[in-house]
Enzyme design. Structure first.
Site, PDB file in Angstrom:
ATOM      1  N   VAL A 228       0.772  -1.296  -0.126  1.00  0.00           N
ATOM      2  CA  VAL A 228       0.089   0.106  -0.141  1.00  0.00           C
ATOM      3  C   VAL A 228       0.843   1.319  -0.191  1.00  0.00           C
ATOM      4  O   VAL A 228       1.748   1.473   0.864  1.00  0.00           O
ATOM      5  CB  VAL A 228      -1.061  -0.067   1.154  1.00  0.00           C
ATOM      6  CG1 VAL A 228      -1.950   1.398   1.311  1.00  0.00           C
ATOM      7  CG2 VAL A 228      -1.941  -1.080   1.301  1.00  0.00           C
ATOM      8  N   CYS A 229       0.512   2.322  -0.716  1.00  0.00           N
ATOM      9  CA  CYS A 229       1.284   3.597  -0.930  1.00  0.00           C
ATOM     10  C   CYS A 229       0.261   4.520  -0.383  1.00  0.00           C
ATOM     11  O   CYS A 229      -0.831   5.112  -1.081  1.00  0.00           O
ATOM     12  CB  CYS A 229       1.481   3.725  -2.552  1.00  0.00           C
ATOM     13  SG  CYS A 229       2.192   5.447  -2.476  1.00  0.00           S
ATOM     14  N   LEU A 230       0.540   4.831   1.206  1.00  0.00           N
ATOM     15  CA  LEU A 230      -0.397   5.889   1.815  1.00  0.00           C
ATOM     16  C   LEU A 230       0.433   6.564   2.754  1.00  0.00           C
ATOM     17  O   LEU A 230       1.118   6.015   3.759  1.00  0.00           O
ATOM     18  CB  LEU A 230      -1.260   4.868   2.464  1.00  0.00           C
ATOM     19  CG  LEU A 230      -2.440   5.412   3.385  1.00  0.00           C
ATOM     20  CD1 LEU A 230      -3.307   6.408   2.504  1.00  0.00           C
ATOM     21  CD2 LEU A 230      -3.222   4.479   4.217  1.00  0.00           C
TER      22      LEU A 230
END
Length: 191
Positions: free
Chosen positions: A92-94
């Protein structure tokens, strides 16, 4: 809070008490899976209303030794079509998890706020899945259709693979009662 291990234990218990299905990997509390359901529609017109609704994902969570001072590692196990999730690894790119994490946040924040916000407000300008980002910017209806196809194909409750071992008979009865009227409300799915 005297130590990171106590905080880890407290946050994990809080997550379990928030009705999330949690499956521990080993005897330790550093790696586990959580059943995550796609968020319902948002009243915000900028949100992508409920295109992930009905999807169920198994999310891997790994807590570093320095948790809560260091952010957890989060990844989807079953496939999801999203600009900010790597399709192959599920990473996840958060920003809030990867860069701006604070010890003020906990695991419940991840599953009740951060991941739902990620699904409702994708950021195609910072993609891990370039194809999804390009399709979202170029042809929004085609992107939404592909998201729904992935949900139907890869994000059914059985795809999440969390074993429902701890259900009591009361919970099973209430779920059966809840399910009884769903078909009438939702109607039949489009072919």
């Amino acid at each position: 809070m005297s130590s990171p291990s106590k905080r880890r234990e407290m946050d994990l218990m809080k997550l379990m008490m928030s009705d999330y299905k949690v499956e521990m990997v080993n005897d330790g509390m550093q790696e586990f899976f959580v059943e995550f359901k796609g968020p319902a529609e948002s009243t915000n017109p900028l949100a992508k209303s409920g295109i992930y609704q009905g999807g169920v994902w198994k999310v891997r969570v790994e807590l570093p030794d320095a948790y809560p001072y260091k952010s957890p590692s989060i990844g989807f196990i079953n496939k999801i079509y999203h600009p900010n999730v790597d399709e192959m690894s599920g990473s996840v790119c958060l920003d809030v998890i990867n860069q701006t994490w604070s010890p003020m946040f906990d695991l419940v924040n991840v599953f009740e706020v951060f991941l739902p916000q990620l699904l409702l407000y994708p950021n195609p300008s910072d993609p891990l899945n370039g194809e999804a980002a390009a399709l979202m910017m170029r042809d929004r209806p085609a992107y939404e259709q592909k998201v729904k196809e992935y949900c139907e194909k890869y994000a059914k409750p059985e795809d999440a693979g969390i074993t429902p071992e701890d259900k009591s008979s009361d919970e099973e009865l209430s779920e059966e009662e809840d399910d009884s009227g769903d078909e009438a409300i939702l109607g039949n799915p489009d072919p």
